[in-house]
Design an enzyme around this catalytic site. Structure first.
Site, PDB file in Angstrom:
ATOM      1  CB  CYS A  56      -0.898  -0.016   1.235  1.00  0.00           C
ATOM      2  SG  CYS A  56      -1.787   1.524   1.520  1.00  0.00           S
ATOM      3  CE1 TYR A 182      -5.454   2.222  -4.886  1.00  0.00           C
ATOM      4  CE2 TYR A 182      -3.973   4.111  -4.981  1.00  0.00           C
ATOM      5  CZ  TYR A 182      -4.244   2.809  -4.588  1.00  0.00           C
ATOM      6  OH  TYR A 182      -3.290   2.100  -3.893  1.00  0.00           O
TER       7      TYR A 182
END
Length: 316
Positions: A56, A182
């Protein structure tokens, strides 16, 4: 990704909001560690613990700052499995010496039994009170930077004279790069995707031009703005270019950006926080709506340890 509703775990793959656009949930836990004892969470060695994913980018920020500030002994870390499955982020057996949890959502419900929302990393846990201090990476890196007082060392990544410029840079990069990839990758309409990917490359083009004449994003020294950018850029060619369809250009196609990423990677201690194998395994194997086969690509072959050439530019 999954979420908790009134403390009960639900498997949910829905990531798109209105008009097919990806909408990121705001962080819920926003308390602070203080060096002067002015908050309920005073600085102390061994009291706080990070739950992170090596895959992440948001969690990666905290690992970098923890290392740069000399807090690896003061703040413990538990690393989740890179594959996000039916239970969301999970912890290998023995990975959580603090709570003995096997799924990250257990940590959230220990802090708040009726919690409703996404279960994300990073999480900064207080072992004294048994609760989450923060799950907002932007706050956590600032706590690691200046909230631990004499326990910390290393450079100030958010110096007072540069804060306004750092904040402006962070705001731009968050919207169109850090979160922008994203928005492109999780878009569910052509229009939403094209809108997002155009913003990503406008930002990369602007960064390339900026880094042609200054060494760092805020021309003075390496600041938190650089590290917030780095965790997206180091993933770009391996994941976002292909998996998220941000394929107009690679970071490697930008001479200044490519050298900039190498310089940051070569800062002592940073390379140890980068795990491209876990990064690729997480994205390609976890996001089955985007990559139904779960096949993880072998490449790209990029050597970030080669000379960066950025020393030709003087840091102010």
């Amino acid at each position: 990704m999954g979420l908790l509703i009134d403390g009960v775990w639900h498997r949910d793959d829905e990531t798109a909001g209105r008009g097919g656009r990806f909408e990121r949930q705001a962080s819920t836990f926003r308390d602070w560690i203080s060096a002067d004892g002015s908050t309920p969470y005073p600085a102390a060695a061994g009291r706080y613990h990070l739950y992170v994913s090596l895959a992440c980018p948001w969690a990666h920020r905290t690992l970098i700052v923890r290392r740069l500030k000399g807090l690896t002994d003061a703040v413990g870390v538990s690393v989740v499995d890179p594959l996000m499955g039916e239970s969301g982020w999970t912890l290998p057996e023995g990975a959580d010496p603090i709570n003995g949890a096997r799924a990250l959502h257990e940590i959230y419900t220990r802090a708040r039994p009726d919690y409703t929302g996404r279960v994300t990393v990073p999480v900064l846990w207080d072992t004294r009170t048994g609760t989450i201090v923060s799950n907002e990476s932007a706050d956590i890196i600032r706590m690691l930077n200046h909230g631990f007082g004499a326990l910390a060392s290393g450079p100030d990544l958010y110096p007072a004279p540069l804060r306004a410029e750092i904040d402006r840079m962070n705001a731009k990069l968050y919207d169109t790069l850090n979160n922008g990839v994203y928005k492109a990758g999780f878009a569910t309409t052509q229009a939403a995707y094209e809108e997002a990917v155009a913003a990503v490359f406008e930002t990369l083009d602007a960064m390339e031009a900026r880094l042609a004449h200054q060494r760092y994003l805020v021309d003075g020294a390496i600041t938190e703005a650089d590290w917030r950018a780095f965790t997206t850029l180091i993933r770009f060619d391996a994941v976002y270019h292909g998996h998220f369809k941000c394929n107009v250009r690679r970071v490697e196609d930008y001479p200044n950006l490519a050298g900039y990423v190498r310089e940051l990677y070569q800062v002592p201690g940073v390379a140890a926080t980068v795990d491209l194998d876990q990064i690729k395994r997480h994205y390609y194997a976890s996001h089955r709506r985007i990559n139904p086969t779960g096949i993880v690509p072998v490449g790209p072959a990029v050597d970030y340890a080669t000379p960066h050439g950025r020393d030709r530019l003087r840091a102010a």
